[in-house]
Design an enzyme around this catalytic site. Structure first.
Site, short mmCIF file in Angstrom:
data_model
loop_
_atom_site.label_atom_id
_atom_site.label_comp_id
_atom_site.label_asym_id
_atom_site.label_seq_id
_atom_site.Cartn_x
_atom_site.Cartn_y
_atom_site.Cartn_z
N SER A 102 0.82 -1.22 0.00
CA SER A 102 0.00 0.00 0.00
C SER A 102 0.85 1.27 0.00
CB SER A 102 -0.95 -0.06 1.19
OG SER A 102 -1.77 1.06 1.25
N ASP A 245 -2.64 6.29 -3.35
CA ASP A 245 -1.56 5.62 -2.63
C ASP A 245 -1.08 4.46 -3.50
OD1 ASP A 245 -3.79 3.95 -2.20
OD2 ASP A 245 -2.92 3.14 -0.37
N ASP A 247 -1.39 1.24 -3.78
CA ASP A 247 -2.29 0.22 -4.34
C ASP A 247 -3.65 0.80 -4.69
OD1 ASP A 247 -2.90 0.60 -1.64
OD2 ASP A 247 -3.73 -1.42 -1.43
#
Ligand code: MG
Length: 474
Positions: A102, A245, A247
């Site tokens: 992430s 962000d 992901d």
């Protein structure tokens, strides 16, 4: 386990660690096997990944484990986390695995497991996998039952089409918005630019080529990482700036003046748009979300249900209550009849739809909601003592806060509401410290709440640390 590699544990977002140090291909392979053993042979699992340098390596290792345990693998390649959730649902798979860390720095990676309905594994399910790993008992199938590997192309396109089918494309297209999109070199590169073009936007794309090193900017879309985006919005006179962000299960929004708009205000605007024509709506969000969510709920006659911090808690509560929409203070939007994942791209489409329908800019929309002052502070604690006292600290803080509160929420730390104003103290899930959050309608009240929260926490930490160090129980 490898003797040299300690076993990393699952957190709120699955398993995370530094690639090739904590998170090795050997470990990924075992997790693949555990997932296969958990689901049973013959089941189908979708595997996707972000563009980190270690993601292909880990994705292949997880896939090997799954195949070895008798599961079929559908490899969807580079996708966002919500697109992975979409793929699990659309391909009617029994589960999913997403390789991503992430917003964490580039050397990190992570493995997150997904259910067949496209929701992430709960903490309880993660613990079952952890136990399987710890016991080290893996069942491999015989050669004739090894799973089949299939590469599935085109998931990002199908995902984009899915979002387009859920918003008023014509109304958005008619506005011809000028949008600056910053994918940060992350997973969104194959989907969000396409989505915005199909929404008729005049698109200026920055950092929209996958980059496992995140050289252009760090994957966390905090205001301090978004200066280029803000400058570009201002310099070309764009209507909106968007950053994902790593992901892309989140989006950060920059208004037409080049200013960062707080995530909870965006979430509130999206809820306003979404629930306006749905009577008796329900919004699920976490304890750190701004009171602005209550203002919006009042406007549309909805109710708000609070949960502990973390996507799994929001999803769980939405399933339990039947809520249509939920999310976190960093937007982290979840829409019930779409996918059980936090959404970045869909949030962008919904914000554009609201702007287009209302004919108002993002700054005008944000300013139409009540303003709140917010503060977030940390109270540090001795690393060894922290796990021993963290629950007691919260109990003590609860006793020390002024008792004239209207409501006390104790599902995650302690949160006291004084009207719309509040103070919240909760132990960090990752570091030896307590986080003190405060929000108020004016600066003076904010200062007072901050002072109260910090003082109560410091006093509690000191009292209990002294006791422990003096040899007493707490
Ligand atoms: Mg994310």
């Amino acid at each position: 386990m490898d003797a040299e590699a300690p076993q990393p544990s699952f957190g709120t977002f699955g398993l995370r660690g530094v690639a090739n140090v904590d998170l090795t291909p050997q470990l990924a392979l075992k997790i693949g096997l555990c997932m296969a053993n958990y689901l049973g042979p013959g089941k189908t699992v979708v595997v996707g990944r972000d563009p980190r340098t270690s993601s292909a390596m880990l994705s292949m290792a997880v896939s090997s484990g799954l195949l070895s345990g008798g599961c079929n693998v559908k490899d969807v390649g580079l996708v966002t986390t919500p697109a992975l959730s979409f793929a699990v649902k659309t391909l009617k798979a029994d589960g999913g695995v997403m390789i991503t860390a992430s917003h964490n720095p580039p050397e990190w990676n992570g493995i997150k497991l997904w259910n067949g309905d496209g929701s992430g594994f709960s903490r309880t399910q993660d613990r079952v996998i952890e136990d399987m790993l710890r016991r080290g008992e893996f069942r491999r199938v015989d050669w004739s039952h090894i799973g089949r590997l299939e590469r599935v192309e085109g998931i990002p396109d199908m995902y984009v089409e899915g979002i387009l089918s859920r918003v008023d494309v014509d109304t958005i297209r008619r506005r011809g918005y000028r949008v600056v999109l910053d994918c940060g070199g992350g997973s969104a590169c194959y989907s969000s630019p396409k989505l915005l073009r199909k929404l008729g936007c005049d698109l200026k794309a920055i950092n929209c080529r996958p980059d496992g090193f995140f050289k252009q900017r760090l994957p966390e879309p905090r205001p301090e990482n978004l200066s280029r985006l803000m400058e570009t919005v201002r310099s070309i006179g764009a209507d909106l700036g968007v950053a994902h962000d790593g992901d892309a299960d989140r989006a950060a929004f920059i208004d037409e003046k080049g200013r960062y708009v707080q995530g909870d205000r965006i979430l509130a605007l999206i809820c306003l748009n979404y629930l306006r024509n749905r009577p008796k709506g329900l919004i699920v969000t976490t304890v750190i979300t701004s009171s602005v969510i209550y203002d919006v709920a009042e406007m549309v006659g909805a109710r708000v249900v609070l949960t502990p911090v973390g996507e799994p808690y929001v999803v769980e509560k939405m399933k339990e209550t039947g809520a249509e929409i939920g999310g976190e203070e960093n937007v982290g939007l979840i829409v019930r009849d779409w996918v059980w994942s936090r959404e970045g791209a869909y949030a962008v489409a919904l914000v554009l739809e609201l702007m287009a329908k209302e004919g108002r800019s993002l700054s005008e929309l944000s300013e139409s909601l009540p303003r709140y002052e917010q503060a977030k502070l940390n109270v540090r604690c001795d690393r060894e003592v922290f796990p021993l006292i963290k629950h007691r600290v919260i109990e003590l803080v609860k006793e020390m806060l002024p008792k004239d509160y209207d409501r006390l929420v104790t599902i995650d730390g302690v949160k006291a509401y004084y009207g719309r104003n509040w103070v919240l103290v909760r132990p960090s899930g990752t570091e030896p410290l307590f986080r003190v959050f405060a929000e108020a309608e004016d600066k003076t009240t904010l200062e007072e709440l901050k002072r109260l929260g910090v003082k109560a926490t410091e006093d509690a930490v000191k009292e209990l640390t002294d006791k422990i160090k003096g040899g007493s129980n707490v």
